[in-house]
Design a protein around this motif. Structure first.
Motif, mmCIF file in Angstrom:
data_model
loop_
_atom_site.group_PDB
_atom_site.id
_atom_site.type_symbol
_atom_site.label_atom_id
_atom_site.label_comp_id
_atom_site.label_asym_id
_atom_site.label_seq_id
_atom_site.Cartn_x
_atom_site.Cartn_y
_atom_site.Cartn_z
ATOM 1 N N LEU A 177 0.841 -1.188 0.000
ATOM 2 C CA LEU A 177 0.000 0.000 0.000
ATOM 3 C C LEU A 177 0.882 1.246 0.000
ATOM 4 C CD1 LEU A 177 -2.679 -1.004 2.673
ATOM 5 C CD2 LEU A 177 -2.760 -1.348 0.201
ATOM 6 N N PRO A 178 0.413 2.341 -0.618
ATOM 7 C CA PRO A 178 -0.837 2.499 -1.353
ATOM 8 C C PRO A 178 -0.772 1.811 -2.716
ATOM 9 C CG PRO A 178 0.439 4.515 -1.473
ATOM 10 C CD PRO A 178 1.181 3.611 -0.534
ATOM 11 N N VAL A 179 -1.947 1.461 -3.225
ATOM 12 C CA VAL A 179 -2.033 0.679 -4.445
ATOM 13 C C VAL A 179 -3.261 1.105 -5.232
ATOM 14 C CG1 VAL A 179 -3.412 -1.148 -3.366
ATOM 15 C CG2 VAL A 179 -1.972 -1.705 -5.340
ATOM 16 N N LEU A 180 -3.228 0.895 -6.545
ATOM 17 C CA LEU A 180 -4.415 1.086 -7.384
ATOM 18 C C LEU A 180 -4.875 -0.273 -7.877
ATOM 19 C CD1 LEU A 180 -5.331 3.785 -9.912
ATOM 20 C CD2 LEU A 180 -5.474 1.397 -10.645
ATOM 21 N N VAL A 181 -6.176 -0.523 -7.764
ATOM 22 C CA VAL A 181 -6.763 -1.814 -8.134
ATOM 23 C C VAL A 181 -7.914 -1.581 -9.110
ATOM 24 C CG1 VAL A 181 -7.967 -3.864 -7.291
ATOM 25 C CG2 VAL A 181 -6.160 -2.817 -5.899
ATOM 26 N N THR A 182 -7.907 -2.308 -10.228
ATOM 27 C CA THR A 182 -9.085 -2.291 -11.094
ATOM 28 C C THR A 182 -9.805 -3.631 -10.963
ATOM 29 O OG1 THR A 182 -7.936 -3.098 -13.095
ATOM 30 C CG2 THR A 182 -7.971 -0.719 -12.711
ATOM 31 N N VAL A 183 -11.128 -3.561 -10.865
ATOM 32 C CA VAL A 183 -11.956 -4.725 -10.519
ATOM 33 C C VAL A 183 -12.722 -5.187 -11.752
ATOM 34 C CG1 VAL A 183 -13.762 -5.560 -8.980
ATOM 35 C CG2 VAL A 183 -12.144 -3.821 -8.175
ATOM 36 N N THR A 184 -12.725 -6.493 -11.975
ATOM 37 C CA THR A 184 -13.327 -7.053 -13.178
ATOM 38 C C THR A 184 -14.785 -7.452 -12.959
ATOM 39 O OG1 THR A 184 -12.899 -8.609 -14.981
ATOM 40 C CG2 THR A 184 -12.667 -9.452 -12.733
ATOM 41 N N ALA A 185 -15.446 -7.793 -14.055
ATOM 42 C CA ALA A 185 -16.889 -8.063 -14.007
ATOM 43 C C ALA A 185 -17.243 -9.311 -13.215
ATOM 44 C CB ALA A 185 -17.428 -8.191 -15.432
ATOM 45 N N SER A 186 -16.302 -10.232 -13.023
ATOM 46 C CA SER A 186 -16.587 -11.460 -12.290
ATOM 47 C C SER A 186 -16.524 -11.277 -10.775
ATOM 48 C CB SER A 186 -15.611 -12.563 -12.707
ATOM 49 O OG SER A 186 -14.265 -12.165 -12.479
ATOM 50 N N ALA A 187 -16.192 -10.084 -10.312
ATOM 51 C CA ALA A 187 -16.168 -9.794 -8.869
ATOM 52 C C ALA A 187 -17.596 -9.779 -8.321
ATOM 53 C CB ALA A 187 -15.485 -8.462 -8.613
ATOM 54 N N PRO A 188 -17.762 -9.884 -7.006
ATOM 55 C CA PRO A 188 -19.113 -9.875 -6.425
ATOM 56 C C PRO A 188 -19.905 -8.625 -6.783
ATOM 57 C CG PRO A 188 -17.505 -10.604 -4.803
ATOM 58 C CD PRO A 188 -16.713 -10.130 -5.981
ATOM 59 N N ASP A 189 -21.217 -8.811 -6.971
ATOM 60 C CA ASP A 189 -22.098 -7.683 -7.271
ATOM 61 C C ASP A 189 -22.165 -6.721 -6.089
ATOM 62 O OD1 ASP A 189 -22.715 -8.661 -9.787
ATOM 63 O OD2 ASP A 189 -24.468 -9.778 -9.062
ATOM 64 N N CYS A 190 -22.446 -5.471 -6.404
ATOM 65 C CA CYS A 190 -22.578 -4.475 -5.341
ATOM 66 C C CYS A 190 -23.911 -4.651 -4.617
ATOM 67 C CB CYS A 190 -22.479 -3.063 -5.926
ATOM 68 S SG CYS A 190 -22.248 -1.774 -4.666
ATOM 69 N N ARG A 191 -23.891 -4.409 -3.342
ATOM 70 C CA ARG A 191 -25.106 -4.475 -2.535
ATOM 71 C C ARG A 191 -26.094 -3.397 -2.973
ATOM 72 N NH1 ARG A 191 -21.802 -3.625 2.711
ATOM 73 N NH2 ARG A 191 -20.488 -4.906 1.384
ATOM 74 N N TYR A 192 -27.345 -3.575 -2.606
ATOM 75 C CA TYR A 192 -28.366 -2.584 -2.924
ATOM 76 C C TYR A 192 -28.250 -1.393 -1.979
ATOM 77 C CZ TYR A 192 -30.636 -6.054 -5.905
ATOM 78 O OH TYR A 192 -30.907 -6.971 -6.889
ATOM 79 N N PRO A 193 -28.775 -0.232 -2.401
ATOM 80 C CA PRO A 193 -28.787 0.913 -1.491
ATOM 81 C C PRO A 193 -29.580 0.612 -0.221
ATOM 82 C CG PRO A 193 -29.232 1.611 -3.745
ATOM 83 C CD PRO A 193 -29.273 0.115 -3.745
ATOM 84 N N HIS A 194 -29.178 1.223 0.888
ATOM 85 C CA HIS A 194 -29.905 1.102 2.152
ATOM 86 C C HIS A 194 -31.065 2.098 2.163
ATOM 87 C CE1 HIS A 194 -26.801 -1.416 4.076
ATOM 88 N NE2 HIS A 194 -25.945 -0.688 3.388
ATOM 89 N N ALA A 195 -32.205 1.670 2.676
ATOM 90 C CA ALA A 195 -33.390 2.529 2.656
ATOM 91 C C ALA A 195 -33.145 3.852 3.379
ATOM 92 C CB ALA A 195 -34.574 1.797 3.281
ATOM 93 N N HIS A 196 -32.532 3.791 4.575
ATOM 94 C CA HIS A 196 -32.341 5.031 5.314
ATOM 95 C C HIS A 196 -31.298 5.928 4.661
ATOM 96 C CE1 HIS A 196 -28.943 2.739 7.004
ATOM 97 N NE2 HIS A 196 -28.430 3.895 7.372
ATOM 98 N N LEU A 197 -30.311 5.321 3.966
ATOM 99 C CA LEU A 197 -29.325 6.132 3.256
ATOM 100 C C LEU A 197 -29.927 6.738 1.989
ATOM 101 C CD1 LEU A 197 -26.080 3.961 3.603
ATOM 102 C CD2 LEU A 197 -26.672 6.074 4.820
ATOM 103 N N LEU A 198 -30.873 6.018 1.372
ATOM 104 C CA LEU A 198 -31.583 6.587 0.229
ATOM 105 C C LEU A 198 -32.321 7.860 0.623
ATOM 106 C CD1 LEU A 198 -33.099 3.507 -1.642
ATOM 107 C CD2 LEU A 198 -31.630 5.268 -2.643
#
Length: 267
Positions: A177-198
């Motif tokens: 660290l520090p490092v730059l990382v690029t993430v590919t399409a096979s990585a885990p999907d992003c979580r949905y927005p939180h209702a209270h944060l929306l």
């Protein structure tokens, strides 16, 4: 231990919903005719950052994008999923930027943000598919880089260990660290927005920085700083061809394979 994380994100036209008005007469994308979305692989990078924040409470996620002020929509989306801060660098002087000029502007903005432990971003954007911006930002910031990252395995304050997905398998990579990382399409999907944060971020506004705020060399921005010139664009329409029905038998499959070999499609 907590980490300062910058996530590079981009608002892109939805290329999966292309209609008859998607292209202008000069061959450029008619962005006004396409809905704008959060670049899919950038969402994967945001998820990796959120997983780090979960594991190390107190970590701070800053999302950064270059684009028009309407990109506040994806800033609000990121905040609603758990990011802490959103910044847009927006200025007419950025117009016409290729990957070289874009990465330069983003690198200048990251320097203005200050100390960070990692910069995460999607492997590529669906409106360009170059996969060049992340690596170019790393070079301009003199950072080690891990591309095509898929999963975070270890983070210990000084080093990061990830798997990266390649054409011929999976590789485990370690970097300081520090490092730059690029993430590919096979990585885990992003979580949905939180209702209270929306609700909290429904009208949130990103910090808007113009070109002067990031203190660049102006001649390296926009068209002036972009050596890439598009000479010609062809719109390719794939024509429907007559289908062939293959008998569900060993003879039918063998015949299909022979046809594909003879037509030099395989083999």
């Amino acid at each position: 231990m907590n980490y300062q994380i910058v996530v590079l994100i981009k608002q892109v036209p939805d290329t999966q919903n292309v209609g008859p008005d998607a292209m202008n007469a000069d061959g450029t994308v008619n962005r006004a005719a396409l809905p704008a979305i959060f670049n899919p692989e950038d969402l994967k990078a945001l998820e990796m950052a959120l997983q780090i924040k979960e594991q190390y409470p107190g970590s701070v996620i800053t999302v950064l994008t270059m684009g028009p002020e309407r990109a506040s929509a994806i800033i609000r989306d990121a905040l609603s999923r758990g990011a802490d801060r959103g910044i847009i660098i927006s200025d007419a002087r950025f117009a016409g930027s290729d990957t070289l000029a874009t990465s330069y502007a983003l690198a200048c903005a990251i320097r203005k943000i200050g100390e960070f432990d990692m910069v995460l971003g999607g492997r590529q954007a669906i409106d360009g598919d170059t996969a060049q911006v992340g690596p170019q930002v790393a070079e301009k910031l003199d950072l080690p880089q891990i591309t095509y990252a898929e999963r975070l395995l270890e983070l210990n304050g000084k080093h990061i260990v990830l798997t990266r997905r390649l054409d011929n398998g999976v590789e485990t990579v370690e970097a300081e660290l520090p490092v730059l990382v690029t993430v590919t399409a096979s990585a885990p999907d992003c979580r949905y927005p939180h209702a209270h944060l929306l609700l909290k971020n429904a009208k949130a506004q990103a910090e808007i920085w113009n070109a002067d705020a990031i203190r660049p060399e102006i001649e390296r921005l926009g068209l002036k700083g972009s050596p890439t010139k598009v000479k010609k664009i062809d719109n390719v329409v794939l024509a429907h061809k007559e289908g062939v029905q293959v008998e569900c038998s060993e003879a039918g499959i063998n015949g299909l394979v022979m046809t594909l070999v003879q037509d030099h499609i395989i083999g």
